[in-house]
Design an enzyme around this catalytic site. Sequence first.
Site, PDB file in Angstrom:
ATOM      1  N   CYS A  66     -13.396  -1.219  11.118  1.00  0.00           N
ATOM      2  CA  CYS A  66     -12.824   0.653  10.905  1.00  0.00           C
ATOM      3  C   CYS A  66     -14.615   1.667  10.543  1.00  0.00           C
ATOM      4  O   CYS A  66     -15.112   0.974  10.242  1.00  0.00           O
ATOM      5  CB  CYS A  66     -11.809   0.519   9.952  1.00  0.00           C
ATOM      6  N   VAL A  91     -19.257  -0.932  -2.342  1.00  0.00           N
ATOM      7  CA  VAL A  91     -18.750  -1.688  -1.199  1.00  0.00           C
ATOM      8  C   VAL A  91     -18.429  -1.852   0.092  1.00  0.00           C
ATOM      9  O   VAL A  91     -18.224  -2.780   0.935  1.00  0.00           O
ATOM     10  CB  VAL A  91     -16.499  -1.892  -1.943  1.00  0.00           C
ATOM     11  N   ASP A 131     -11.538   3.829  -3.670  1.00  0.00           N
ATOM     12  CA  ASP A 131     -10.430   4.820  -2.595  1.00  0.00           C
ATOM     13  C   ASP A 131     -10.330   6.310  -3.148  1.00  0.00           C
ATOM     14  O   ASP A 131     -10.189   6.788  -2.954  1.00  0.00           O
ATOM     15  CB  ASP A 131      -9.894   4.030  -2.862  1.00  0.00           C
ATOM     16  N   ARG A 188      -5.434  -3.274   9.056  1.00  0.00           N
ATOM     17  CA  ARG A 188      -6.456  -4.263   9.543  1.00  0.00           C
ATOM     18  C   ARG A 188      -5.104  -5.478   7.875  1.00  0.00           C
ATOM     19  O   ARG A 188      -5.749  -6.469   8.376  1.00  0.00           O
ATOM     20  CB  ARG A 188      -8.025  -4.081   8.851  1.00  0.00           C
ATOM     21  N   ARG A 222      -0.978   7.419   6.324  1.00  0.00           N
ATOM     22  CA  ARG A 222      -1.027   5.809   5.655  1.00  0.00           C
ATOM     23  C   ARG A 222      -0.794   5.445   4.980  1.00  0.00           C
ATOM     24  O   ARG A 222      -0.780   4.974   4.219  1.00  0.00           O
ATOM     25  CB  ARG A 222      -2.491   5.550   6.548  1.00  0.00           C
ATOM     26  N   LYS A 252      -0.038   2.027  -2.912  1.00  0.00           N
ATOM     27  CA  LYS A 252       0.152   1.687  -0.961  1.00  0.00           C
ATOM     28  C   LYS A 252      -0.203  -0.176  -1.233  1.00  0.00           C
ATOM     29  O   LYS A 252      -0.236  -0.935  -0.333  1.00  0.00           O
ATOM     30  CB  LYS A 252      -0.590   2.104  -0.307  1.00  0.00           C
ATOM     31  N   ASN A 253      -1.457  -0.456  -2.074  1.00  0.00           N
ATOM     32  CA  ASN A 253      -2.641  -1.740  -2.249  1.00  0.00           C
ATOM     33  C   ASN A 253      -1.563  -2.701  -2.636  1.00  0.00           C
ATOM     34  O   ASN A 253      -2.318  -3.707  -2.511  1.00  0.00           O
ATOM     35  CB  ASN A 253      -4.028  -1.487  -1.819  1.00  0.00           C
ATOM     36  N   ARG A 290     -15.343  -5.056   7.566  1.00  0.00           N
ATOM     37  CA  ARG A 290     -14.694  -5.009   7.468  1.00  0.00           C
ATOM     38  C   ARG A 290     -14.374  -7.002   7.453  1.00  0.00           C
ATOM     39  O   ARG A 290     -13.731  -7.399   7.832  1.00  0.00           O
ATOM     40  CB  ARG A 290     -13.472  -4.708   7.482  1.00  0.00           C
TER      41      ARG A 290
HETATM   42  C1  EPZ Z   1      -8.323  -3.208  -0.665  1.00  0.00           C
HETATM   43  O1  EPZ Z   1      -9.658  -3.740   1.041  1.00  0.00           O
HETATM   44  C2  EPZ Z   1      -7.977  -2.072  -0.186  1.00  0.00           C
HETATM   45  N1  EPZ Z   1      -7.488  -2.166   0.721  1.00  0.00           N
HETATM   46  C3  EPZ Z   1      -9.215  -0.300   0.407  1.00  0.00           C
HETATM   47  O2  EPZ Z   1      -8.124   0.663   0.431  1.00  0.00           O
HETATM   48  C4  EPZ Z   1     -10.511  -0.976  -0.973  1.00  0.00           C
HETATM   49  O3  EPZ Z   1     -10.646  -0.282  -0.795  1.00  0.00           O
HETATM   50  C5  EPZ Z   1     -10.425  -2.328  -1.133  1.00  0.00           C
HETATM   51  O4  EPZ Z   1      -9.908  -3.466  -1.051  1.00  0.00           O
HETATM   52  C6  EPZ Z   1     -11.533  -2.206  -2.553  1.00  0.00           C
HETATM   53  O5  EPZ Z   1     -10.809  -1.771  -3.315  1.00  0.00           O
HETATM   54  C7  EPZ Z   1      -5.520  -3.100   0.535  1.00  0.00           C
HETATM   55  O6  EPZ Z   1      -5.569  -3.480   0.218  1.00  0.00           O
HETATM   56  C8  EPZ Z   1      -5.441  -2.774   1.729  1.00  0.00           C
HETATM   57  P1  EPZ Z   1     -12.388  -6.843   0.512  1.00  0.00           P
HETATM   58  P2  EPZ Z   1     -10.330  -5.121   0.889  1.00  0.00           P
HETATM   59  O7  EPZ Z   1     -11.813  -7.602   1.130  1.00  0.00           O
HETATM   60  O8  EPZ Z   1      -8.799  -5.987   0.820  1.00  0.00           O
HETATM   61  C9  EPZ Z   1     -16.492  -7.165   1.951  1.00  0.00           C
HETATM   62  C10 EPZ Z   1      -7.333   2.489   1.285  1.00  0.00           C
HETATM   63  O9  EPZ Z   1      -8.149   4.109   2.044  1.00  0.00           O
HETATM   64  N2  EPZ Z   1     -15.978  -9.191   2.623  1.00  0.00           N
HETATM   65  O10 EPZ Z   1     -12.504  -6.811  -1.152  1.00  0.00           O
HETATM   66  O11 EPZ Z   1     -10.271  -5.795   3.056  1.00  0.00           O
HETATM   67  C11 EPZ Z   1     -15.950  -6.231   3.734  1.00  0.00           C
HETATM   68  O12 EPZ Z   1     -16.929  -5.727   4.080  1.00  0.00           O
HETATM   69  C12 EPZ Z   1      -7.750   0.944   1.625  1.00  0.00           C
HETATM   70  O13 EPZ Z   1      -6.762   2.079   0.743  1.00  0.00           O
HETATM   71  C13 EPZ Z   1     -16.288  -9.403   3.202  1.00  0.00           C
HETATM   72  O14 EPZ Z   1     -17.821  -9.570   4.004  1.00  0.00           O
HETATM   73  O15 EPZ Z   1     -11.178  -4.699   0.836  1.00  0.00           O
HETATM   74  C14 EPZ Z   1     -15.989  -4.643   2.271  1.00  0.00           C
HETATM   75  O16 EPZ Z   1     -17.518  -4.341   2.207  1.00  0.00           O
HETATM   76  C15 EPZ Z   1      -9.370   0.928   1.841  1.00  0.00           C
HETATM   77  N3  EPZ Z   1     -16.401 -10.848   3.721  1.00  0.00           N
HETATM   78  C16 EPZ Z   1     -16.468  -5.649   0.760  1.00  0.00           C
HETATM   79  O17 EPZ Z   1     -16.341  -6.878   0.618  1.00  0.00           O
HETATM   80  C17 EPZ Z   1     -14.587 -10.527   3.694  1.00  0.00           C
HETATM   81  O18 EPZ Z   1     -14.047 -11.992   3.817  1.00  0.00           O
HETATM   82  C18 EPZ Z   1     -15.082  -5.502  -0.034  1.00  0.00           C
HETATM   83  O19 EPZ Z   1     -14.072  -5.878   0.573  1.00  0.00           O
HETATM   84  C19 EPZ Z   1     -13.993  -9.768   2.488  1.00  0.00           C
HETATM   85  C20 EPZ Z   1     -14.425  -8.744   2.205  1.00  0.00           C
END
Ligand code: EPZ
Length: 420
Positions: free
Chosen positions: A118, A328, A306, A94, A398, A24-25, A123
């Site tokens: 969320c 995370v 995840d 998102r 989802r 998915k990701n 996020r």
């Molecule tokens: C991706 O989310 C995945 N989603 C998530 O999977 C997964 O948990 C996550 O990566 C971490 O592996 C998709 O790929 C669609 P991040 P993403 O940006 O890209 C902070 C699932 O269940 N952050 O690595 O949103 C953020 O708040 C989902 O399949 C900032 O502070 O994750 C978080 O605490 C859930 N500022 C952390 O970093 C930013 O600009 C990780 O976020 C971006 C992120």
Amino acid sequence: MDHEKLVVSGGNPLRGRIEAGGAKNSALKLMAATLLAEGSYRIERVPRIVDVQTMVQVLGRLGCATTFEGNTLTVDVPAEPGTEAPYDLVRQMRASIIVLGPLLARRGHARVSMPGGCAIGSRKIDLHLRGLERMGAEIAMDHGYLDARCDRLTGTRVVLDFPSVGATENLIMAGVLAKGTTRIENAAREPEIADLCAMLATMGARIAGAGTPDVEIEGVDALRATDHVVVGDRIEAGTYLIAAAATGGDVTVTGVAPKHLDLPLQKLADAGAQVDAGVNEVRVAMPGGPKPVDFVTLPFPGFPTDLMPQMMVLCSLAGGDSIATENVFESRFMFVDEIRRMGADIRLDGHHAAIRGGARLQAAPVRAPDIRAGAALVIAALAAEGETEITGLGFIDRGYERIEERLATLGARIERRVPR
Ligand code: EPZ
């Protein structure tokens, strides 16, 4: 959908072989990447899940035509795709924010509804925005929308505060059509990023260091459409393997690279499972009861956040105490109250969870608060005594394609009940 429920009769060890779907990701980002060049794309192994359907709608609003044949998606992208990703779709998913980089790079303009937080955390997207601004984009907030503009992005050095998956992907897709070279340091290394870069390379992009902390992208003037096969879903595979361990079963998941699951497999082995990694498959068998393990979630190659809820269910069945630490997301323990209702003994202290093992999980009506917590509740129900009813299937659907049918092929007693 909200009235549908899964009804699970626990106690059956899962046994057999199952093929992992496409990730998915990764699929969501590959679909967004099609916006970078006009033409027809054929993407195989795309999971038929709700989030993919939402991205299909986003592409539709941007003027792209899509057709599905089984798990093969064809995307036809026009010469001038639209530039607005609307609120009604972004609020459902998102990850729609991932069209920001490709649209800005291709069209010089992107208008994307500001994604909210969320269940698992705030996020934030500040790293996405700051990186794009360093590349020359002007980004304004306009009535709840991010309005980003730039004649042509310019390559530069971007050091990420945190190896964010989404920020890394958005900046890579911005950099492939930028003037000059973009260097992303402290980039995320998830296998889905390497998969995205593999597709971009066949479109003519020049990327070095995909899957490492330092990614360098040399911008080109134009890209071309391509075909791609999505990488296997390590999170779906990990979910089924943890379910095998939690039910005392023996399951082989095919179509996934064991190296994408190194740490989860190590933790399963520490918990007493027999783990056999093949070329593109993994077998997990749990002959005896699970042993306690401590684990901490971190960006790849750390233990994936995840798979944290699923692993906590396994730990609650273990013969002893475990500690889980979530690094995370700031509020990813929302599901704990649900598995406590099934008899798990878990104490929370900030981002630590102390899991007292030895629980005999009992059936109880529970509700999924997010995708992965939903999967964890299914695992708890498979291990529990009695018949559990799970609602909140909107979340599970989802991220998991036909979860009840696929688990039933492994001997699970599970069915979806749809009210008449
Ligand atoms: C991706 O989310 C995945 N989603 C998530 O999977 C997964 O948990 C996550 O990566 C971490 O592996 C998709 O790929 C669609 P991040 P993403 O940006 O890209 C902070 C699932 O269940 N952050 O690595 O949103 C953020 O708040 C989902 O399949 C900032 O502070 O994750 C978080 O605490 C859930 N500022 C952390 O970093 C930013 O600009 C990780 O976020 C971006 C992120």
